[in-house]
Design a protein around this motif. Structure first.
Motif, PDB file in Angstrom:
ATOM      1  N   VAL A 272       2.331   6.315  -8.132  1.00  0.00           N
ATOM      2  CA  VAL A 272       2.025   4.893  -8.322  1.00  0.00           C
ATOM      3  C   VAL A 272       2.685   4.379  -9.596  1.00  0.00           C
ATOM      4  O   VAL A 272       3.305   3.313  -9.593  1.00  0.00           O
ATOM      5  N   SER A 273       2.591   5.131 -10.679  1.00  0.00           N
ATOM      6  CA  SER A 273       3.224   4.714 -11.938  1.00  0.00           C
ATOM      7  C   SER A 273       4.737   4.650 -11.808  1.00  0.00           C
ATOM      8  O   SER A 273       5.376   3.722 -12.322  1.00  0.00           O
ATOM      9  N   ARG A 274       5.306   5.619 -11.113  1.00  0.00           N
ATOM     10  CA  ARG A 274       6.763   5.618 -10.929  1.00  0.00           C
ATOM     11  C   ARG A 274       7.200   4.395 -10.135  1.00  0.00           C
ATOM     12  O   ARG A 274       8.126   3.674 -10.532  1.00  0.00           O
ATOM     13  N   ILE A 275       6.531   4.129  -9.025  1.00  0.00           N
ATOM     14  CA  ILE A 275       6.895   2.985  -8.189  1.00  0.00           C
ATOM     15  C   ILE A 275       6.675   1.681  -8.946  1.00  0.00           C
ATOM     16  O   ILE A 275       7.506   0.774  -8.881  1.00  0.00           O
ATOM     17  N   ARG A 276       5.586   1.579  -9.688  1.00  0.00           N
ATOM     18  CA  ARG A 276       5.309   0.362 -10.463  1.00  0.00           C
ATOM     19  C   ARG A 276       6.411   0.103 -11.478  1.00  0.00           C
ATOM     20  O   ARG A 276       6.898  -1.017 -11.608  1.00  0.00           O
ATOM     21  N   LYS A 277       6.843   1.139 -12.182  1.00  0.00           N
ATOM     22  CA  LYS A 277       7.907   0.974 -13.182  1.00  0.00           C
ATOM     23  C   LYS A 277       9.223   0.579 -12.509  1.00  0.00           C
ATOM     24  O   LYS A 277       9.913  -0.334 -12.959  1.00  0.00           O
ATOM     25  N   GLU A 278       9.564   1.261 -11.426  1.00  0.00           N
ATOM     26  CA  GLU A 278      10.795   0.917 -10.707  1.00  0.00           C
ATOM     27  C   GLU A 278      10.745  -0.527 -10.214  1.00  0.00           C
ATOM     28  O   GLU A 278      11.726  -1.261 -10.353  1.00  0.00           O
ATOM     29  N   LEU A 279       9.606  -0.931  -9.680  1.00  0.00           N
ATOM     30  CA  LEU A 279       9.456  -2.300  -9.182  1.00  0.00           C
ATOM     31  C   LEU A 279       9.599  -3.308 -10.313  1.00  0.00           C
ATOM     32  O   LEU A 279      10.305  -4.311 -10.172  1.00  0.00           O
ATOM     33  N   ALA A 280       8.950  -3.046 -11.426  1.00  0.00           N
ATOM     34  CA  ALA A 280       9.035  -3.964 -12.572  1.00  0.00           C
ATOM     35  C   ALA A 280      10.491  -4.118 -13.023  1.00  0.00           C
ATOM     36  O   ALA A 280      10.954  -5.239 -13.300  1.00  0.00           O
ATOM     37  N   ASP A 281      11.223  -3.016 -13.081  1.00  0.00           N
ATOM     38  CA  ASP A 281      12.634  -3.068 -13.482  1.00  0.00           C
ATOM     39  C   ASP A 281      13.461  -3.883 -12.497  1.00  0.00           C
ATOM     40  O   ASP A 281      14.296  -4.712 -12.886  1.00  0.00           O
ATOM     41  N   ILE A 282      13.232  -3.691 -11.204  1.00  0.00           N
ATOM     42  CA  ILE A 282      13.986  -4.413 -10.174  1.00  0.00           C
ATOM     43  C   ILE A 282      13.683  -5.909 -10.233  1.00  0.00           C
ATOM     44  O   ILE A 282      14.584  -6.738 -10.101  1.00  0.00           O
ATOM     45  N   ILE A 283      12.422  -6.246 -10.441  1.00  0.00           N
ATOM     46  CA  ILE A 283      12.032  -7.656 -10.530  1.00  0.00           C
ATOM     47  C   ILE A 283      12.785  -8.342 -11.662  1.00  0.00           C
ATOM     48  O   ILE A 283      13.373  -9.411 -11.485  1.00  0.00           O
TER      49      ILE A 283
ATOM     50  N   GLN B  69       0.852  -1.187   0.000  1.00  0.00           N
ATOM     51  CA  GLN B  69       0.000   0.000   0.000  1.00  0.00           C
ATOM     52  C   GLN B  69       0.882   1.228   0.000  1.00  0.00           C
ATOM     53  O   GLN B  69       1.869   1.288   0.730  1.00  0.00           O
ATOM     54  N   ILE B  70       0.519   2.191  -0.810  1.00  0.00           N
ATOM     55  CA  ILE B  70       1.242   3.459  -0.868  1.00  0.00           C
ATOM     56  C   ILE B  70       0.282   4.526  -0.359  1.00  0.00           C
ATOM     57  O   ILE B  70      -0.833   4.639  -0.875  1.00  0.00           O
ATOM     58  N   TYR B  71       0.708   5.280   0.633  1.00  0.00           N
ATOM     59  CA  TYR B  71      -0.177   6.320   1.141  1.00  0.00           C
ATOM     60  C   TYR B  71       0.570   7.643   1.325  1.00  0.00           C
ATOM     61  O   TYR B  71       0.282   8.602   0.644  1.00  0.00           O
ATOM     62  N   SER B  72       1.529   7.666   2.224  1.00  0.00           N
ATOM     63  CA  SER B  72       2.212   8.932   2.525  1.00  0.00           C
ATOM     64  C   SER B  72       2.817   9.569   1.278  1.00  0.00           C
ATOM     65  O   SER B  72       2.723  10.782   1.080  1.00  0.00           O
ATOM     66  N   MET B  73       3.439   8.769   0.430  1.00  0.00           N
ATOM     67  CA  MET B  73       4.055   9.327  -0.781  1.00  0.00           C
ATOM     68  C   MET B  73       3.020   9.906  -1.732  1.00  0.00           C
ATOM     69  O   MET B  73       3.329  10.835  -2.480  1.00  0.00           O
ATOM     70  N   MET B  74       1.798   9.389  -1.702  1.00  0.00           N
ATOM     71  CA  MET B  74       0.744   9.978  -2.535  1.00  0.00           C
ATOM     72  C   MET B  74       0.393  11.368  -2.030  1.00  0.00           C
ATOM     73  O   MET B  74       0.063  12.251  -2.822  1.00  0.00           O
ATOM     74  N   VAL B  75       0.489  11.582  -0.730  1.00  0.00           N
ATOM     75  CA  VAL B  75       0.237  12.906  -0.167  1.00  0.00           C
ATOM     76  C   VAL B  75       1.283  13.885  -0.678  1.00  0.00           C
ATOM     77  O   VAL B  75       0.969  15.013  -1.058  1.00  0.00           O
ATOM     78  N   TYR B  76       2.546  13.444  -0.722  1.00  0.00           N
ATOM     79  CA  TYR B  76       3.644  14.328  -1.116  1.00  0.00           C
ATOM     80  C   TYR B  76       3.807  14.461  -2.629  1.00  0.00           C
ATOM     81  O   TYR B  76       4.157  15.537  -3.117  1.00  0.00           O
ATOM     82  N   GLU B  77       3.557  13.395  -3.387  1.00  0.00           N
ATOM     83  CA  GLU B  77       3.829  13.412  -4.826  1.00  0.00           C
ATOM     84  C   GLU B  77       2.584  13.308  -5.697  1.00  0.00           C
ATOM     85  O   GLU B  77       2.671  13.465  -6.905  1.00  0.00           O
TER      86      GLU B  77
END
Length: 155
Positions: free
Chosen positions: A103-114, A90-98
């Protein structure tokens, strides 16, 4: 946490959210407001949250889906929670700030790391830090896939 894990396993609860907020104040806090009371969330609890996920995954032997919460601000943070045993994050605090674009940024970073780490899916990463549980669950998933393939071929 042991008591919670036991109740979850005994009652058949479908899943857990681990862990969102703490009243504790780690010494690493730099804010001038670090002595205020109330819930602390976001980046300051990231590591503690990940350890709680790892502990709960081990206590439940990976049999209960865990939603990992607390300090997810990057694909690496999400990856670490998945490896610890979270099935979802779950992403919450970062949604408040960004805002919702995070969500798209984190999803892309996660996909690359995987992919960089040789995995094919999020499911392949869940619990990877705990090899004994991970390999048993992986073997079970592969066996189920093979049985489903055989059924399709018979039809």
């Amino acid at each position: 946490m042991v008591d919670v894990a036991n109740v979850v396993m005994e009652t058949g609860i479908d899943g857990l959210i681990v862990s969102n907020t703490t009243n504790a104040r780690p010494e690493s806090l730099l804010s001038q407001h670090k002595h205020e009371t109330g819930g602390l969330s976001g980046a300051p609890i990231k590591d503690h949250s990940t350890e709680c996920i790892r502990t709960m995954y081990k206590l439940t032997k990976g049999n209960i889906p865990i939603i990992g919460v607390g300090g997810v601000g990057s694909g690496r943070d999400a990856y670490d929670k998945l490896k610890a045993g979270a099935s979802l994050v779950q992403i919450y605090s970062m949604m408040v700030y960004e805002g919702p674009g995070v969500v798209s940024r984190i999803r892309k970073e996660l996909a690359d790391i995987i992919v960089e780490n040789g995995y094919r899916s999020v499911e392949d990463v869940v619990g990877a830090d705990q090899e004994d549980i991970y390999w048993n669950r992986r073997e079970e998933r592969v066996r189920t896939m093979m049985q489903e393939r055989e059924k399709k071929e018979e039809e």
